[in-house]
Scaffold this motif. Sequence first.
Motif, short mmCIF file in Angstrom:
data_model
loop_
_atom_site.label_atom_id
_atom_site.label_comp_id
_atom_site.label_asym_id
_atom_site.label_seq_id
_atom_site.Cartn_x
_atom_site.Cartn_y
_atom_site.Cartn_z
N PRO A 153 0.84 -1.20 0.00
CA PRO A 153 0.00 0.00 0.00
C PRO A 153 0.88 1.25 0.00
N THR A 154 0.45 2.29 -0.69
CA THR A 154 1.18 3.56 -0.62
C THR A 154 0.86 4.25 0.71
N ASP A 155 -0.43 4.41 0.95
CA ASP A 155 -0.84 5.01 2.22
C ASP A 155 -1.73 4.00 2.95
N ALA A 156 -3.05 4.11 2.78
CA ALA A 156 -3.96 3.20 3.48
C ALA A 156 -3.98 1.82 2.83
N ILE A 157 -4.33 0.84 3.65
CA ILE A 157 -4.47 -0.54 3.18
C ILE A 157 -5.74 -0.64 2.33
N ASN A 158 -5.65 -1.37 1.24
CA ASN A 158 -6.84 -1.67 0.43
C ASN A 158 -7.29 -3.08 0.80
N PRO A 159 -8.45 -3.21 1.45
CA PRO A 159 -8.82 -4.52 1.99
C PRO A 159 -9.43 -5.49 0.99
N SER A 160 -9.59 -5.05 -0.26
CA SER A 160 -10.23 -5.94 -1.24
C SER A 160 -9.38 -7.18 -1.48
N LEU A 161 -10.03 -8.35 -1.43
CA LEU A 161 -9.32 -9.61 -1.71
C LEU A 161 -9.50 -10.04 -3.15
N THR A 162 -10.23 -9.23 -3.91
CA THR A 162 -10.60 -9.70 -5.25
C THR A 162 -10.07 -8.81 -6.36
N THR A 163 -9.48 -7.66 -6.03
CA THR A 163 -8.94 -6.80 -7.09
C THR A 163 -7.42 -6.90 -7.08
N THR A 164 -6.81 -6.61 -8.21
CA THR A 164 -5.35 -6.77 -8.30
C THR A 164 -4.60 -5.75 -7.44
N ASP A 165 -5.24 -4.60 -7.16
CA ASP A 165 -4.56 -3.61 -6.32
C ASP A 165 -4.88 -3.78 -4.83
N GLY A 166 -5.54 -4.87 -4.47
CA GLY A 166 -5.77 -5.16 -3.05
C GLY A 166 -4.45 -5.43 -2.36
N THR A 167 -4.33 -5.00 -1.10
CA THR A 167 -3.09 -5.22 -0.35
C THR A 167 -2.86 -6.72 -0.11
N PHE A 168 -3.95 -7.46 0.01
CA PHE A 168 -3.84 -8.90 0.27
C PHE A 168 -4.61 -9.68 -0.80
N ARG A 169 -4.35 -10.97 -0.86
CA ARG A 169 -5.17 -11.84 -1.72
C ARG A 169 -5.39 -13.17 -1.01
N LEU A 170 -6.48 -13.82 -1.41
CA LEU A 170 -6.85 -15.08 -0.78
C LEU A 170 -6.21 -16.23 -1.56
N SER A 171 -5.81 -17.26 -0.83
CA SER A 171 -5.23 -18.43 -1.48
C SER A 171 -5.84 -19.66 -0.81
N THR A 172 -6.11 -20.65 -1.58
CA THR A 172 -6.66 -21.89 -1.01
C THR A 172 -5.68 -23.01 -1.30
N ILE A 173 -5.28 -23.72 -0.26
CA ILE A 173 -4.29 -24.79 -0.49
C ILE A 173 -4.78 -26.08 0.16
N PRO A 174 -4.29 -27.21 -0.33
CA PRO A 174 -4.74 -28.49 0.22
C PRO A 174 -4.20 -28.70 1.63
N LYS A 175 -5.02 -29.28 2.46
CA LYS A 175 -4.60 -29.61 3.81
C LYS A 175 -3.59 -30.75 3.73
N PRO A 176 -2.49 -30.67 4.49
CA PRO A 176 -1.47 -31.72 4.38
C PRO A 176 -2.04 -33.08 4.79
N SER A 177 -1.69 -34.09 4.06
CA SER A 177 -2.23 -35.42 4.37
C SER A 177 -1.45 -36.08 5.50
N ASN A 178 -0.17 -35.73 5.62
CA ASN A 178 0.54 -36.23 6.81
C ASN A 178 1.43 -35.12 7.40
N VAL A 179 1.75 -35.28 8.66
CA VAL A 179 2.51 -34.24 9.38
C VAL A 179 3.96 -34.70 9.54
N PRO A 180 4.93 -33.92 9.04
CA PRO A 180 6.33 -34.30 9.20
C PRO A 180 6.70 -34.51 10.68
#
Lengths: 356, 356
Positions: free
Chosen positions: A12-39
């Motif tokens: 962000p230049t000044d304030a945070i942009n809370p949009s998770l769906t636009t390219t200029d949003g400060t953050f973005r959502l990601s979905t990842i698979p839950k690990p099947s086993n734990v190291p």
Amino acid sequence: MSYKQILYNTPPTDAINPSLTTTDGTFRLSTIPKPSNVPADKLLVRVHYLSLDPAMRQWLTAKRSYIAPVELGAIMRGQSIAQIITVGSELSSKFKSGDWVVAYSGWTEYALLSAKEVEPFSVPAGGRPTDAMSVLGMTGLTAYFGMTEVGKTKVGDTVVVSGAAGATGSVAGQIARIQGAKRVIGLAGSKDKCEFLVKELGFDAAVNYKDADWKKQLKEATPEYIDVFFDNTGGEILDACLARANRDARFVICGAISQYNTSKPKGPASFMTVISQRVTMKGFIVFDYAKQYASAVQELGSWLAQGKLKRKEHIVPGGIEGAPQALVDLYKGVNTGKMMVEVAPVSEALPSKSKL
Amino acid sequence: MSYKQILYNTPPTDAINPSLTTTDGTFRLSTIPKPSNVPADKLLVRVHYLSLDPAMRQWLTAKRSYIAPVELGAIMRGQSIAQIITVGSELSSKFKSGDWVVAYSGWTEYALLSAKEVEPFSVPAGGRPTDAMSVLGMTGLTAYFGMTEVGKTKVGDTVVVSGAAGATGSVAGQIARIQGAKRVIGLAGSKDKCEFLVKELGFDAAVNYKDADWKKQLKEATPEYIDVFFDNTGGEILDACLARANRDARFVICGAISQYNTSKPKGPASFMTVISQRVTMKGFIVFDYAKQYASAVQELGSWLAQGKLKRKEHIVPGGIEGAPQALVDLYKGVNTGKMMVEVAPVSEALPSKSKL
């Protein structure tokens, strides 16, 4: 099965942009698979509450600071209250499924963490898991060391706290009272917050800095000037408090939330008072007192149990997607007390030894 | 016979108006008869040198400060080097005609003073009467206590001094070197001053803050950041040094000459560094160390005698009428070293026990 994470998308230049769906949003959502086993050397944790902290805005800026900035594309940094779901085989002597931990997980629903990235705690009688992240956690400890070690508050002092209804400020003001301050005054951004400070937390006075005559109110509330100022806001409020500094005042510079969302910060213009009243302004980071955490948590816990210290939480429900907007709201000051995002309610937690 | 005084005429809004002949001049000239006899509890002194100090501008502003403002119509406040001409009968056991004193006379050619308003001194071998007002007087003591007690300079530190070619700054930088600083860097306002700092006073580097790239030069001169900053200027320079503060840096706030002649002062915008680098900024007034003056003067005197400490004076000739313009010039930074106005040369002094 998959789970959600929030990644740092663009600075962000000044304030945070809370949009998770636009390219200029400060953050973005990601979905990842839950690990099947734990190291063998990891723990799988489920995050229940994300901590929202004023310092977060600073972590998004690539400047020399006390901590490296978050890398673009990485999970947004932050503490959470999490529960251990699965323990890797090498760690089974130290951890059990169902244990509550303060986790350095960042903004994620689940995480595979090493033992170093979690701090186990047990919920004391009358306590809540979220206490470990607020009054008995980083914000409580920040208030504690700032008021005792940095501000060196003593009997008879006039103490002013800015951001007084926030997670750190609300605890800082109460600690000043416990330490024998003669007057404790809070600065906050609404009438409701001011009432909360005086009626619920026992502050002697509170000033709403959004009132037109707030500087006059501050003057009237500090007839013997200010001995200790615990500052969370910076900017104009720091300035006005400098103008009210008593001889040999200690100004504890904990945060400057008013200045985080601007690329053109302003410093205190009443700086001359630093000389004329021999003011000491000292910045600090709670990490520097890590060796004293255990004894401080014990003291804070006993004050909490005795009713000398009251906690206040502001929990944002609705899951992890609400974190960016909640962070924006934190800077707007919507919260009274510690602001958290509920990723999963405690009711969904596994049974554990900890009392809830 | 009569003598001249300079009175405070009218408060300046921003800059001082040095005219002694217009109604809007900050000062005005007054001529009064020389007293025909000296009261029993007084001393008649003749002023030889007036001290010009950056703090004077603050004394003309009716704000809460470490000292009450000068009253309109009163003699302009200031220290001087004076010689006792006549001793009142009650004081003859303590004072002799011809004794040199540091006098709280204000801007006057002659003064009737009480014993409390003068501090006798003897000029040490190789010394000058004016030393008692500069390197062995208030400016030297300010440098001494600021660098030792406030800045706590220690072996290996990188020390930066602003206003480094001024009366206090030039001594402060030399004291840092004596205390074992690894690097001593001065900030000053001309190429000549910078050369003086490096070639005559042995600073490791000097940066001319009027150069377009001075911030880059400052960065290059402080590769290990700044441990102690002794600030006489405030404003942009304080800001740039904050941006270069090392972890746990001590910022000695001695003066802020850049901000004295404006009704709209600016504070340090890089204030966030106070937190991230745990900076301590401490204002001080030399008066607070009065009990330690004697031992400090002794130490400064021995450094001067050993050649470890060099003095520099900037004496404005031509009599007391030149004081207002000299004060304006002080804020313009025309001086290298201690700025004084010669009211009467030493050659006109009475014979005395003091060595000249």
